[in-house]
Design a protein around this motif. Structure first.
Motif, short mmCIF file in Angstrom:
data_model
loop_
_atom_site.label_atom_id
_atom_site.label_comp_id
_atom_site.label_asym_id
_atom_site.label_seq_id
_atom_site.Cartn_x
_atom_site.Cartn_y
_atom_site.Cartn_z
N SER A 1 0.83 -1.21 0.00
CA SER A 1 0.00 0.00 0.00
C SER A 1 0.87 1.26 0.00
O SER A 1 0.55 2.24 -0.69
N THR A 2 1.97 1.25 0.73
CA THR A 2 2.89 2.39 0.75
C THR A 2 3.60 2.51 -0.59
O THR A 2 3.76 3.62 -1.12
N TRP A 3 4.00 1.39 -1.17
CA TRP A 3 4.64 1.39 -2.48
C TRP A 3 3.71 2.00 -3.53
O TRP A 3 4.12 2.80 -4.36
N GLN A 4 2.43 1.66 -3.45
CA GLN A 4 1.44 2.22 -4.38
C GLN A 4 1.31 3.73 -4.19
O GLN A 4 1.20 4.48 -5.16
N LYS A 5 1.31 4.19 -2.94
CA LYS A 5 1.23 5.63 -2.68
C LYS A 5 2.47 6.35 -3.19
O LYS A 5 2.37 7.46 -3.74
N LEU A 6 3.63 5.74 -3.02
CA LEU A 6 4.86 6.33 -3.54
C LEU A 6 4.80 6.43 -5.06
O LEU A 6 5.14 7.47 -5.64
N ASN A 7 4.33 5.38 -5.71
CA ASN A 7 4.21 5.40 -7.16
C ASN A 7 3.21 6.46 -7.61
O ASN A 7 3.44 7.15 -8.60
N ALA A 8 2.10 6.60 -6.89
CA ALA A 8 1.12 7.63 -7.24
C ALA A 8 1.74 9.02 -7.11
O ALA A 8 1.55 9.88 -7.97
N LEU A 9 2.51 9.22 -6.06
CA LEU A 9 3.15 10.52 -5.83
C LEU A 9 4.14 10.84 -6.95
O LEU A 9 4.09 11.92 -7.54
N PHE A 10 4.99 9.89 -7.28
CA PHE A 10 6.04 10.16 -8.25
C PHE A 10 5.56 10.10 -9.69
O PHE A 10 6.22 10.61 -10.58
N SER A 11 4.40 9.53 -9.93
CA SER A 11 3.87 9.51 -11.29
C SER A 11 3.04 10.75 -11.58
O SER A 11 2.58 10.94 -12.68
N GLY A 12 2.85 11.60 -10.56
CA GLY A 12 2.11 12.83 -10.76
C GLY A 12 0.65 12.74 -10.38
O GLY A 12 -0.05 13.74 -10.37
N ARG A 13 0.15 11.56 -10.06
CA ARG A 13 -1.26 11.44 -9.72
C ARG A 13 -1.59 12.09 -8.39
O ARG A 13 -2.71 12.48 -8.16
#
Length: 110
Positions: free
Chosen positions: A57-69
């Motif tokens: 879940s944290t990995w997904q949040k990090l990806n959302a943050l860095f992908s601009g979402r």
């Protein structure tokens, strides 16, 4: 940008590069994804003493943050108080907060 899986040896350097590219401190990154402020440093330095790999879940949040979402809400999330009273919030603020916490879409039925 998508971060490699946390079990990958490429995860730590990719996280560091992404954080630095956005100009975020460890504390700002932690607040943006809702984790303990000590964890980003541990993730980046492969701190094996605490089995420090982010949960999915944290990995997904990090990806959302860095992908601009999640970028649109980053500044407001960092600067606002963490405890927001729903009674004092607008619908737009509540939706923005939900998206900042990882919701990919929000639907309101009247």
């Amino acid at each position: 940008m998508s971060l490699p899986h946390p079990n990958s040896p490429e995860f730590a350097p990719a996280l560091k590069a992404a954080r630095e590219a956005m100009g975020l401190s460890y504390t700002e990154l932690a607040k943006a994804v809702g984790i303990n402020p000590a964890m980003p440093s541990r993730y980046e330095n492969n701190d094996h003493s605490c089995a420090c790999a982010p949960r999915d879940s944290t990995w997904q949040k990090l990806n959302a943050l860095f992908s601009g979402r999640a970028t649109d809400s980053l500044n407001s999330k960092i600067t606002q108080a963490e405890d927001v009273s729903l009674a004092e919030s607008t619908v737009e603020q509540i939706i923005q907060e939900l998206k900042a916490r990882g919701a990919s879409s929000v639907t309101i039925n009247y």
